[in-house]
Design a protein around this motif. Structure first.
Motif, PDB file in Angstrom:
ATOM      1  N   ARG A 128      84.750  97.884  57.406  1.00 12.59           N
ATOM      2  CA  ARG A 128      85.829  98.862  57.642  1.00 12.59           C
ATOM      3  C   ARG A 128      85.271 100.172  58.182  1.00 12.59           C
ATOM      4  N   TYR A 129      84.129 100.603  57.648  1.00 12.66           N
ATOM      5  CA  TYR A 129      83.629 101.924  58.019  1.00 12.66           C
ATOM      6  C   TYR A 129      82.499 101.883  59.042  1.00 12.66           C
ATOM      7  N   THR A 130      82.183 100.695  59.579  1.00 11.15           N
ATOM      8  CA  THR A 130      81.266 100.654  60.728  1.00 11.15           C
ATOM      9  C   THR A 130      81.992  99.985  61.898  1.00 11.15           C
ATOM     10  N   LEU A 131      82.199  98.664  61.805  1.00 13.66           N
ATOM     11  CA  LEU A 131      82.838  97.923  62.890  1.00 13.66           C
ATOM     12  C   LEU A 131      84.166  98.539  63.308  1.00 13.66           C
ATOM     13  N   ALA A 132      85.016  98.803  62.308  1.00 14.62           N
ATOM     14  CA  ALA A 132      86.393  99.176  62.635  1.00 14.62           C
ATOM     15  C   ALA A 132      86.510 100.558  63.262  1.00 14.62           C
ATOM     16  N   ILE A 133      85.418 101.356  63.243  1.00 10.35           N
ATOM     17  CA  ILE A 133      85.540 102.690  63.845  1.00 10.35           C
ATOM     18  C   ILE A 133      84.816 102.773  65.182  1.00 10.35           C
ATOM     19  N   LEU A 134      84.224 101.637  65.600  1.00  9.84           N
ATOM     20  CA  LEU A 134      83.517 101.618  66.881  1.00  9.84           C
ATOM     21  C   LEU A 134      84.520 101.671  68.039  1.00  9.84           C
ATOM     22  N   PRO A 135      84.080 102.115  69.226  1.00 10.74           N
ATOM     23  CA  PRO A 135      85.016 102.230  70.352  1.00 10.74           C
ATOM     24  C   PRO A 135      85.544 100.866  70.791  1.00 10.74           C
ATOM     25  N   LYS A 136      86.745 100.838  71.314  1.00 13.98           N
ATOM     26  CA  LYS A 136      87.414  99.653  71.865  1.00 13.98           C
ATOM     27  C   LYS A 136      87.740  98.598  70.814  1.00 13.98           C
ATOM     28  N   ILE A 137      87.625  98.958  69.547  1.00 15.48           N
ATOM     29  CA  ILE A 137      87.972  97.999  68.496  1.00 15.48           C
ATOM     30  C   ILE A 137      89.225  98.496  67.794  1.00 15.48           C
ATOM     31  N   ARG A 138      90.273  97.634  67.793  1.00 21.03           N
ATOM     32  CA  ARG A 138      91.490  98.027  67.079  1.00 21.03           C
ATOM     33  C   ARG A 138      91.187  97.914  65.588  1.00 21.03           C
ATOM     34  N   THR A 139      91.553  98.962  64.851  1.00 23.36           N
ATOM     35  CA  THR A 139      91.146  99.043  63.447  1.00 23.36           C
ATOM     36  C   THR A 139      91.533  97.804  62.661  1.00 23.36           C
ATOM     37  N   GLU A 140      92.774  97.307  62.829  1.00 27.52           N
ATOM     38  CA  GLU A 140      93.176  96.168  61.996  1.00 27.52           C
ATOM     39  C   GLU A 140      92.389  94.909  62.352  1.00 27.52           C
ATOM     40  N   GLU A 141      91.959  94.801  63.611  1.00 26.74           N
ATOM     41  CA  GLU A 141      91.147  93.641  63.983  1.00 26.74           C
ATOM     42  C   GLU A 141      89.736  93.760  63.415  1.00 26.74           C
ATOM     43  N   GLY A 142      89.228  94.980  63.375  1.00 25.77           N
ATOM     44  CA  GLY A 142      87.924  95.200  62.753  1.00 25.77           C
ATOM     45  C   GLY A 142      87.961  94.846  61.276  1.00 25.77           C
ATOM     46  N   ILE A 143      89.046  95.259  60.599  1.00 31.21           N
ATOM     47  CA  ILE A 143      89.156  94.957  59.166  1.00 31.21           C
ATOM     48  C   ILE A 143      89.283  93.448  58.959  1.00 31.21           C
ATOM     49  N   ALA A 144      90.068  92.787  59.817  1.00 32.13           N
ATOM     50  CA  ALA A 144      90.222  91.331  59.692  1.00 32.13           C
ATOM     51  C   ALA A 144      88.873  90.638  59.858  1.00 32.13           C
ATOM     52  N   THR A 145      88.078  91.106  60.832  1.00 28.64           N
ATOM     53  CA  THR A 145      86.764  90.520  61.055  1.00 28.64           C
ATOM     54  C   THR A 145      85.879  90.720  59.823  1.00 28.64           C
ATOM     55  N   ALA A 146      85.901  91.914  59.278  1.00 31.39           N
ATOM     56  CA  ALA A 146      85.115  92.176  58.074  1.00 31.39           C
ATOM     57  C   ALA A 146      85.564  91.257  56.930  1.00 31.39           C
ATOM     58  N   GLY A 147      86.869  91.020  56.832  1.00 35.34           N
ATOM     59  CA  GLY A 147      87.375  90.114  55.786  1.00 35.34           C
ATOM     60  C   GLY A 147      86.862  88.700  55.973  1.00 35.34           C
ATOM     61  N   LEU A 148      86.841  88.253  57.225  1.00 31.99           N
ATOM     62  CA  LEU A 148      86.369  86.894  57.504  1.00 31.99           C
ATOM     63  C   LEU A 148      84.883  86.755  57.175  1.00 31.99           C
ATOM     64  N   PHE A 149      84.118  87.811  57.443  1.00 33.72           N
ATOM     65  CA  PHE A 149      82.680  87.757  57.147  1.00 33.72           C
ATOM     66  C   PHE A 149      82.414  87.926  55.644  1.00 33.72           C
ATOM     67  N   GLY A 150      83.335  88.554  54.954  1.00 34.83           N
ATOM     68  CA  GLY A 150      83.203  88.636  53.494  1.00 34.83           C
ATOM     69  C   GLY A 150      83.562  87.316  52.842  1.00 34.83           C
ATOM     70  N   ALA A 151      84.529  86.587  53.435  1.00 31.64           N
ATOM     71  CA  ALA A 151      84.910  85.278  52.915  1.00 31.64           C
ATOM     72  C   ALA A 151      83.770  84.291  53.162  1.00 31.64           C
ATOM     73  N   VAL A 152      83.907  83.088  52.616  1.00 34.54           N
ATOM     74  CA  VAL A 152      82.767  82.188  52.482  1.00 34.54           C
ATOM     75  C   VAL A 152      83.017  80.887  53.249  1.00 34.54           C
ATOM     76  N   SER A 153      81.947  80.288  53.792  1.00 32.84           N
ATOM     77  CA  SER A 153      82.067  79.026  54.524  1.00 32.84           C
ATOM     78  C   SER A 153      81.490  77.876  53.706  1.00 32.84           C
ATOM     79  N   GLY A 154      82.345  76.910  53.408  1.00 30.90           N
ATOM     80  CA  GLY A 154      81.893  75.728  52.670  1.00 30.90           C
ATOM     81  C   GLY A 154      80.847  74.933  53.432  1.00 30.90           C
ATOM     82  N   SER A 155      80.968  74.877  54.758  1.00 30.81           N
ATOM     83  CA  SER A 155      80.011  74.106  55.556  1.00 30.81           C
ATOM     84  C   SER A 155      78.626  74.739  55.493  1.00 30.81           C
ATOM     85  N   THR A 156      78.593  76.081  55.579  1.00 31.39           N
ATOM     86  CA  THR A 156      77.302  76.765  55.522  1.00 31.39           C
ATOM     87  C   THR A 156      76.675  76.566  54.142  1.00 31.39           C
TER      88      THR A 156
END
Lengths: 336, 336, 336
Positions: free
Chosen positions: B89-117
């Motif tokens: 939220r406080y790095t990706l989402a504040i970078l230029p050309k990144i819409r804040t809600e998309e940055g937060i969604a990306t951070a959420g996906l990276f916080g969530a977990v992959s069963g395959s991995t």
């Protein structure tokens, strides 16, 4: 009294069997709204694998068997299929709010046989060390086909009479061949033929046999999810279908148990064979039966018969029927 | 210096592991335009099989485990999920050309977990003889759910503020249940429940366990093909997503390694457990996360978060993260 | 005379092999109108599994092999592919009622190679204890690609001449890459690469190898059903296709047997290798070939070439070709 205690203990143990666990787990997941799904292609392939395994084993063993022993149980299987349909015709089909042709179709579905339930029973019996004649699973079509044929004929005779057309005759042979062409029965019969005519031992031992229990666990999961999904359909039709779906599997199984016991006493049919006959009677067709009935009695609403069978009949047959008949056999034949 | 040499040697060995080989092979095939495809039904079934296997094993072992030991690692798993989202939220989402809600969604996906991995890490660790607590894979939901919930809540708070509506409140409970209903988490939790409550040893030993490594190899192939296919989507969005997708898995894994190390020192959390915690942190959700985020933050463009995760995050976590954390553990805990 | 008796005995034994049994069983089921079906997703996955298994094994063994030995057989494989297409071009394609470009396309399909037939031959040979060079299955692309390329080039040259356009040139490279991208060849080559570059022994021994024979049995069933389904298409096209479909596999296999025999005498190519080369020649492409030809010769009606190949060519290659070449090898090389 001791009988009942003994039975209850065995029943409680069964609840820990993974077969039952996966069935209940599937229903619980569906009830909680899980998005887990086993793709339809996998489901169909698993059913094929299980029935091919049962067929191959049967075919390989029938080579060594004395087929004379099969005569009385096969006759009883036909008789049970007929009894179930007649019983349904003269109880379920005359109850209030039940359209007669839908009652007959439901009775036909409960007279027909479920390959999945058969596979589940075999897995549980193998785990319990309860043996049966290798040809016993081959009793399947002897019960399945007469039940479907009789139900379709009776429904059409009824519908024709009501319309007042005396001219139309119901043709039996197309119903028989249509049953034989169903995917479940086709796989079983092909397996029996290949077991009889080729030497599939290696492929059986390296593939069909080792995967059996695992694939069955996945199938039970699907059937649990399916059962829950059909509860809503069951709610929409007359409540008597629910009563029938819950009670009929056990009544049918007990009738078969009685006839099986006669075969045991007269021709030495094994206790395990008696249990399998009872499970065949208790099961209702989940794969091949519905399309056959839909083609044979087009005016009957499938929600009625599929709901009663999938949402109640199959779970009752697996979760209560299998442990009930095994427990019964262990108590009855131990004391005999 | 020796540390680095030692690590590089181990890393080179990992490149010969078939797990990684299939992943890279899939990407190469896709890059060369191969028409080879693993049908979607097979892919879904493999994911089910792997998570059911991990769940069953976990459930069977949790019976014997002292759950008190799980407390601190579980707490850390929650903490890591929260840290990853806040960091995003406080790095990706504040970078230029990144819409804040998309940055937060990306951070959420990276916080969530992959069963395959997770499955890939377990296969590599088993081959290396690196053991872990049987309940360690069950840390999955403790990191997955808080990350998704926090991301969706933060995105909605942000969107609401921007619109100036002060009245709307984001409901947390529906997001939690929606996560639990996802197919991956459902399979894992069902497996744990069946492992705890039934006796699935036979079906586990004859089916789920022996097929694990092989099915994983097929899954890695699919993930490699999928990663390449998503590269184009990644190209269309801001380049910062690519930087984040490449760097974040390793940063998140190292944060988790540090917290895991604290748990090792204070409560004896095993080195293998520390590696699994790091892999969970490094992984980003590939199956259950995307639909949950899509439902929770409908205005965010899925290309952004799925591209960054599938095309870069997952390959980096598997191909670099897993050998990195294993190598780190072997060096850190050997010298400890 | 003794030769023929000996051969007939061996041939009769082959009819009991489950590989052949499942093939015939599938055709019988389809002829009886059974509704049994193996879902397409399962079929595709089985083909992938078989070719990956063959590729992995080949790759692991090629590491140890002296590749100089492969030179002559590989050259002969190319030669056979070319001979088959030329033979088809100057016999089939000039027969009455056969459109020249369709005749050439059919010749191309019969020159190309079937992974399923190759897998069936390997299973039968393993059961017979007939060994071959580990790299022998890797002769596949050496025959497959030249045949497809030559057929497409010849058809286009013919069509261009007929139209009177002298300017257009057929590009060879796109046809080569298109062949390499086909799903069957992709899976085989990926398997070889992974077998060469990684250490897939565990995943091979625990997954790909044990499932091979069983999955092959299911594939044979599908191919039997498919063969029957295509008979109708074959009926619609010129009868010469049926003659070609029945005779060509055996003629092609015998040509390859002769060339393989030369390689045996000159460079010690194994008897099993000679059989595999003959089976590759006898087989016609069932998976990758048709789409490549459809793209390369769009004006040719696929019913012609797919009907001849699937309904007749493949069953003849498997049911007659495999036992014929094995019997021939056992008789020829025993007396040598």
């Amino acid at each position: 009294m001791e009988f009942i205690l003994d039975f209850l203990t065995r029943f409680a143990t069964q609840l820990q069997s993974p077969t039952l666990g996966f069935l209940i787990g599937g229903a619980v997941l569906a009830a909680l709204g899980s998005r887990l799904e086993v793709p339809d292609a996998i489901y169909k392939f698993i059913v094929f694998m299980l029935l091919m395994k049962i067929g191959l084993k049967g075919g390989m063993k029938i080579r060594e068997a004395d087929l004379g022993d099969m005569l009385l149980p096969a006759l009883f299987a036909v008789l049970i299929g007929v009894i179930i349909v007649l019983l349904g015709r003269y109880t379920l089909a005359i109850l209030p709010k039940i359209r007669t042709e839908e009652g007959i179709a439901t009775a036909g579905l409960f007279g027909a046989v479920s390959g999945s339930t058969l596979a589940a029973a075999m897995a549980v019996m193998d785990a319990e060390g309860l043996t049966y004649e290798a040809w016993a699973p081959a009793l399947y079509p002897f019960m399945d086909i007469p039940a479907l044929v009789l139900a379709i004929v009776m429904a059409n005779v009824y519908l024709t009479k009501r319309k007042g057309d005396a001219g139309t005759r119901v043709k039996i042979w197309p119903i028989v061949t249509d049953s034989l062409r169903g995917s479940a029965l086709s796989a079983l019969l092909l397996g029996i033929a290949l077991g009889l005519l080729t030497r599939p031992d290696f492929v059986y031992d390296s593939f069909y046999e080792p995967l059996f229990r695992g694939l069955l666990s996945v199938l039970m999961l699907v059937m649990g999810m399916e059962a829950y999904a059909r509860v809503n359909e069951l709610r929409k039709v007359a409540h008597w279908y629910a009563v029938y779906g819950a009670v009929a599997p056990l009544v049918h199984g007990l009738i078969a148990f009685g006839l099986g016991y006669i075969a045991h006493v007269t021709t030495g049919f094994s206790p395990g064979g008696v249990v399998l006959l009872s499970v065949l009677a208790a099961s209702s067709s989940d794969i091949s039966g519905p399309p056959t009935l839909r083609a044979g009695i087009p005016s009957a609403n499938p929600s009625a018969y599929i709901g009663a069978s999938t949402a109640l009949g199959t779970p009752v047959a697996i979760a209560i029927g299998i442990p009930l008949f095994i427990g019964l056999a262990q108590v009855v034949f131990a004391s005999a």
